[in-house]
Design a protein around this motif. Structure first.
Motif, short mmCIF file in Angstrom:
data_model
loop_
_atom_site.label_atom_id
_atom_site.label_comp_id
_atom_site.label_asym_id
_atom_site.label_seq_id
_atom_site.Cartn_x
_atom_site.Cartn_y
_atom_site.Cartn_z
N MET A 34 0.82 -1.18 -0.11
CA MET A 34 0.01 -0.09 -0.07
C MET A 34 0.84 1.04 0.10
O MET A 34 1.90 1.30 0.67
N GLY A 35 0.43 2.46 -0.62
CA GLY A 35 1.23 3.79 -0.74
C GLY A 35 -0.02 4.86 -0.48
O GLY A 35 -1.22 4.70 -0.80
N GLU A 46 2.62 12.76 -6.49
CA GLU A 46 3.93 12.54 -6.05
C GLU A 46 3.82 11.28 -4.78
O GLU A 46 2.94 11.39 -4.14
N PHE A 47 4.75 10.58 -4.76
CA PHE A 47 4.74 9.66 -3.63
C PHE A 47 5.14 10.06 -2.54
O PHE A 47 5.79 11.13 -2.26
N VAL A 104 7.21 -3.00 -2.79
CA VAL A 104 6.16 -2.12 -2.13
C VAL A 104 6.12 -0.87 -3.15
O VAL A 104 7.12 -0.42 -3.84
N ILE A 105 4.96 -0.41 -3.30
CA ILE A 105 4.74 0.60 -4.28
C ILE A 105 5.39 1.88 -4.00
O ILE A 105 5.22 2.49 -2.43
N THR A 106 6.11 2.52 -4.80
CA THR A 106 6.76 3.64 -4.45
C THR A 106 6.48 4.60 -5.71
O THR A 106 7.18 5.91 -5.78
N GLU A 110 3.12 2.41 -10.65
CA GLU A 110 3.05 0.96 -10.13
C GLU A 110 1.84 0.48 -9.49
O GLU A 110 1.42 -0.62 -9.24
N ALA A 111 0.97 1.59 -9.46
CA ALA A 111 -0.25 1.15 -8.66
C ALA A 111 -1.31 0.34 -9.53
O ALA A 111 -1.59 0.93 -10.78
#
Length: 124
Positions: A34-35, A46-47, A104-106, A110-111
């Motif tokens: 999750m992110g 933005e991340f 891990v999504i960063t 990538e979502a």
């Protein structure tokens, strides 16, 4: 796929705190990393922060490191973002995102799934 719904946004003063929640429904929540991402007007998404499937690994953008904390409760199918020492530049729409698998999504690219977003406004 999971469906995501954010809550907890609102108005805060500089130096204040807010806690965002993202509730998941549908597929097995623990299958997803999750992110949290954010998007201010006129800027790219933005991340902000990411967390592994079991919560053991967390990642943060430099701009929020030391102020924000990501966590998850797999029993409640929810991921949280505790935001402290808020600054006006934290003002944005905040989105949670899910990525199936171990990585891990960063990055926004990538979502696999996005929530609808929640507005956070920090007044100076």
């Amino acid at each position: 796929q999971v469906q995501l719904a954010e809550s907890g946004g609102g108005l805060a003063r500089t130096g204040g705190s807010l806690r965002l929640s993202c509730a998941a429904s549908g597929r097995t929540f623990s299958d997803y990393t999750m992110g949290w991402f954010r998007q201010a007007p006129g800027k790219e998404r933005e991340f902000v922060s990411g967390i592994s499937r079991n919560g053991g690994r967390t990642y943060y953008a430099d701009s929020v490191k030391g102020r924000f904390t990501i966590s998850r409760d797999n029993a409640k199918n929810t991921v949280y973002l505790q935001m402290n020492s808020l600054k006006p530049e934290d003002t944005a729409v905040y989105y949670c995102a899910a990525r199936q698998g171990l990585r891990v999504i960063t990055s926004a690219s990538e979502a696999d799934v996005w929530g609808q977003g929640t507005q956070v406004t920090v007044s100076s």
